[in-house]
Design a protein around this motif. Structure first.
Motif, mmCIF file in Angstrom:
data_model
loop_
_atom_site.group_PDB
_atom_site.id
_atom_site.type_symbol
_atom_site.label_atom_id
_atom_site.label_comp_id
_atom_site.label_asym_id
_atom_site.label_seq_id
_atom_site.Cartn_x
_atom_site.Cartn_y
_atom_site.Cartn_z
ATOM 1 N N LYS A 86 0.841 -1.201 0.000
ATOM 2 C CA LYS A 86 0.000 0.000 0.000
ATOM 3 C C LYS A 86 0.869 1.241 0.000
ATOM 4 O O LYS A 86 1.777 1.392 0.803
ATOM 5 C CB LYS A 86 -0.918 -0.013 1.221
ATOM 6 C CG LYS A 86 -1.763 1.250 1.403
ATOM 7 C CD LYS A 86 -2.691 1.115 2.575
ATOM 8 C CE LYS A 86 -1.957 1.005 3.888
ATOM 9 N NZ LYS A 86 -1.159 2.223 4.193
ATOM 10 N N THR B 123 -5.292 0.782 -3.279
ATOM 11 C CA THR B 123 -5.855 0.104 -2.115
ATOM 12 C C THR B 123 -6.981 0.950 -1.543
ATOM 13 O O THR B 123 -6.827 2.159 -1.367
ATOM 14 C CB THR B 123 -4.784 -0.141 -1.045
ATOM 15 O OG1 THR B 123 -3.823 -1.086 -1.543
ATOM 16 C CG2 THR B 123 -5.392 -0.712 0.241
ATOM 17 N N THR C 250 -6.940 -4.424 -2.016
ATOM 18 C CA THR C 250 -6.050 -3.941 -3.068
ATOM 19 C C THR C 250 -6.538 -4.442 -4.415
ATOM 20 O O THR C 250 -6.743 -5.649 -4.609
ATOM 21 C CB THR C 250 -4.602 -4.390 -2.819
ATOM 22 O OG1 THR C 250 -4.147 -3.811 -1.584
ATOM 23 C CG2 THR C 250 -3.686 -3.940 -3.942
#
Length: 239
Positions: free
Chosen positions: A2, A27, A178
């Motif tokens: 992320k 994400t 994600t």
């Protein structure tokens, strides 16, 4: 996996619907802002909405009906739409309970909170919210799919009896998804379809979208072999 850069942060109030296209590598963090969070999600390949989340394949391919960090959400084409890359709720995700409709809302919460009596504060159902939001993209009833419910869990008792677990997310707990494709994500912030508490007041949810990052095979070295095949199928789609 992320990025630390947030490109969008919004609050999804109680009973409200929401949608956005999430780019591959971004994400989405969904955070409970109260003790009664309940959120339903439907999602589709934004480039070809005929490809969409398939809960049955998600369960079957991973040999598990109970999801959490380290699991993936499959399309019916064997590709990964979302990977669950973090989950502080310890598994408050549900693919068994379905979504609410007008009849379920009336049965579970009474019929007095109508549009005629409460205007925009009336008790909305998941089905209504999803149909309105999907309509913005030229979609309709035929495009409704089995939803992923977040912040609640359904247990299986005595072989096949489905029971809503009474555990709820604590304020501040979150789930990170994600994207492995460009995804049309549609959300409905309404009580779980099996919630018979009589209290129609799902907590607000904070939606944060993090900047896209490059997806690498090593990011998923600890995932199952089944999930890895899904990642390979998805990466091939973008070659």
């Amino acid at each position: 996996m992320k990025s630390e850069n947030v490109v969008l942060k919004e609050i999804l109030p109680s009973s409200v619907k929401w949608s956005k296209i999430i780019k591959r590598g971004q994400t989405v963090r969904l955070k409970a802002l109260g003790e009664n969070a309940s959120l339903s999600a439907m999602f589709y390949n934004a480039s070809n909405v005929a490809e969409r989340f398939n809960s049955a394949d998600t369960v079957k391919i991973q040999w598990n009906a109970f999801l959490g960090k380290g699991k993936v959400l499959f399309s019916e084409m064997g590709r990964v739409l979302f990977a669950i890359t973090d989950d502080t709720t310890e598994g408050l995700l549900d693919v068994l309970g379905g979504i609410s409709n007008e009849r379920v809302i009336k049965e579970n919460f009474g019929g007095e909170a109508t549009y005629q009596s409460c205007r925009n504060g009336y008790h909305k159902s998941d089905k209504e919210n999803f149909l309105i939001e999907l309509g913005k993209y030229g979609m309709g009833k035929k495009d409704l799919i089995q939803a992923l419910n977040l912040f609640r869990k359904v247990d299986v008792k005595e072989g096949s009896n489905l029971v809503l677990n009474q555990r709820c997310a604590k304020e501040g707990e979150y789930i990170d998804l994600t994207a492995h494709m460009d995804i049309l994500l549609v959300l409905s912030n309404t009580p779980h379809a099996m919630d018979k508490s009589g209290v129609y007041k799902p907590s607000d949810v904070e939606i944060s979208i993090f900047e896209s990052v490059e997806i690498k095979d090593e990011d998923y070295k600890d995932y199952s072999d089944e999930a890895k095949r899904g990642f390979k199928n998805t990466n091939r789609y973008f070659v």
